[in-house]
Every structure is written in C-alpha cells, then in structure tokens.
Enzyme design. Structure first.
Site, mmCIF file in Angstrom:
data_model
loop_
_atom_site.group_PDB
_atom_site.id
_atom_site.type_symbol
_atom_site.label_atom_id
_atom_site.label_comp_id
_atom_site.label_asym_id
_atom_site.label_seq_id
_atom_site.Cartn_x
_atom_site.Cartn_y
_atom_site.Cartn_z
ATOM 1 N N CYS A 141 8.409 30.682 -32.666
ATOM 2 C CA CYS A 141 7.176 31.742 -32.772
ATOM 3 C C CYS A 141 5.889 30.627 -31.989
ATOM 4 O O CYS A 141 6.302 29.733 -31.842
ATOM 5 C CB CYS A 141 6.950 32.005 -34.179
ATOM 6 N N ASN B 223 14.127 27.035 -42.111
ATOM 7 C CA ASN B 223 13.038 27.992 -42.482
ATOM 8 C C ASN B 223 12.929 27.897 -44.093
ATOM 9 O O ASN B 223 14.266 28.005 -44.956
ATOM 10 C CB ASN B 223 12.697 29.272 -41.855
ATOM 11 N N CYS C 207 5.147 27.406 -33.817
ATOM 12 C CA CYS C 207 6.012 26.456 -33.561
ATOM 13 C C CYS C 207 6.076 25.836 -32.011
ATOM 14 O O CYS C 207 6.315 24.599 -31.847
ATOM 15 C CB CYS C 207 7.385 26.662 -33.687
ATOM 16 N N GLU D 139 11.164 29.974 -46.947
ATOM 17 C CA GLU D 139 10.258 30.977 -47.367
ATOM 18 C C GLU D 139 9.556 30.919 -48.667
ATOM 19 O O GLU D 139 10.105 29.866 -49.495
ATOM 20 C CB GLU D 139 11.091 32.336 -47.171
ATOM 21 N N CYS E 281 8.523 27.685 -40.704
ATOM 22 C CA CYS E 281 9.618 27.594 -39.599
ATOM 23 C C CYS E 281 10.596 26.532 -39.829
ATOM 24 O O CYS E 281 10.199 25.554 -39.928
ATOM 25 C CB CYS E 281 9.134 28.167 -38.167
ATOM 26 N N GLU F 68 11.579 25.089 -37.101
ATOM 27 C CA GLU F 68 11.314 24.252 -36.037
ATOM 28 C C GLU F 68 10.139 23.191 -36.417
ATOM 29 O O GLU F 68 10.429 22.031 -36.222
ATOM 30 C CB GLU F 68 10.734 24.898 -34.694
HETATM 31 N N1 THU Z 1 11.055 31.669 -38.316
HETATM 32 C C1 THU Z 1 11.547 30.342 -38.039
HETATM 33 O O1 THU Z 1 12.062 29.821 -38.962
HETATM 34 N N2 THU Z 1 11.211 30.130 -36.781
HETATM 35 C C2 THU Z 1 10.627 30.949 -35.757
HETATM 36 O O2 THU Z 1 10.355 30.321 -34.694
HETATM 37 C C3 THU Z 1 10.352 32.204 -35.927
HETATM 38 C C4 THU Z 1 10.564 32.724 -37.685
HETATM 39 C C5 THU Z 1 11.467 32.210 -39.744
HETATM 40 C C6 THU Z 1 10.266 32.360 -40.604
HETATM 41 C C7 THU Z 1 10.501 33.432 -41.545
HETATM 42 O O3 THU Z 1 11.414 32.631 -42.810
HETATM 43 C C8 THU Z 1 11.981 34.204 -40.931
HETATM 44 O O4 THU Z 1 12.139 33.443 -39.694
HETATM 45 C C9 THU Z 1 11.505 35.538 -40.441
HETATM 46 O O5 THU Z 1 10.148 35.501 -39.543
#
Ligand code: THU
Length: 141
Positions: free
Chosen positions: A89, A45, A92, A47, A56, A58
């Site tokens: 999520c 991920n 994704c 941010e 994300c 994925e």
């Molecule tokens: N996140 C992912 O990388 N994948 C997911 O399927 C759910 C959330 C990340 C996004 C953000 O950087 C952190 O997790 C918190 O939501």
C-alpha cells in the site's frame, strides 16, 4: 540476489504470513526483507478491532529490521492470496523509501503467480528529506 537466497526470502514471507492477525479482513500478508549483510526480517499484518490501528506486514518487517539496526535492504518479498499478486500500500511504499530508494520487490500469491516490481515504479515521486526546509533536515546519525 542468488536464486537460493530468493527462495529463502519467499519461504520466510510465506511462513510469517501464517501468523498474520487478520480476523477482520481475512486477508493475510507476509513480507520478508533481505539486507546486504544477508539477514532476513519478516513481518505479517496485525489488525485491530479499531481497524485504524492495523499495521501492514511490510511495515512490521521494516520495524523488525530497524530494531535490529540493519536497514540496508536489498530485496523484499510479499506473499498474499490476491490475483494478481498484491503490491504494498501507499503507506508501506513511503516507509520503504525512507531506507532504500529503489528496492527490488517480488510479489507472489498462493497460486505461485509472481510479479517483479521496483519501488521507484510503485512510488515515482516520493516525499524525501530534500523536501524538508533546512531547519528540519535530519541530523547525521
Ligand atoms: N495489508 C498489508 O499487510 N500490506 C499492504 O500493503 C496492504 C494491506 C493488510 C492490512 C490489512 O490487515 C489487510 O491487508 C487488508 O487491507
């Protein structure tokens, strides 16, 4: 997928998770996709201070595979520090369905807990090209 191939995929997801850019949530995610050709594409991920621009793990793994022209996914491993292990999520899920309708997914956490799921269980009624009107149908690539 063979056991050693799954171990390698898990190791790739664990390793890439260490590179997550997650200063806002502190929640690091590592994802690794294996393709029919035996290639592995990993993503973490990323941010952003705007929060909304966060991508994300994925979807970053998918983008890496698309860039390499290899999207015949056969398995996905996602590593998080969640209890129980966290699932991808909604965004994704829809991104994965674009390429493989029923991908086997292994969710793992740092305690070594794991959970096997399938994409169709996570996203049972996806929006697909069949839902588009004929004019908007995708062209053969
Ligand atoms: N996140 C992912 O990388 N994948 C997911 O399927 C759910 C959330 C990340 C996004 C953000 O950087 C952190 O997790 C918190 O939501």
């Amino acid at each position: 997928m063979k056991d050693d191939q799954e171990r390698a995929l898990l190791e790739a997801a664990r390793a890439v998770r260490a590179n997550a850019h997650a200063p806002y949530s502190g929640f690091r995610v590592g994802a690794a996709l294996r393709t029919g050709d035996g290639n592995v594409f990993a993503g973490c991920n990323v941010e952003n201070v705007t929060y909304g621009l966060t991508v994300c793990a994925e979807r970053n793994a998918v983008a890496s595979a698309v860039a390499a022209g290899d999207t015949e996914f056969v398995a996905l491993v996602v590593v998080t520090d969640a209890r129980p292990p966290a699932a991808p999520c909604g965004a994704c899920r829809q991104t994965l369905v674009e390429f493989v309708p029923d991908l086997p997914i292994l969710l793992v956490n740092l305690d070594g807990e794991s959970r096997r799921v399938r994409l169709t269980d996570l996203l049972p009624q996806p929006f697909t090209p069949r839902d588009l009107p004929p004019k908007a149908a995708p062209k053969d690539e």
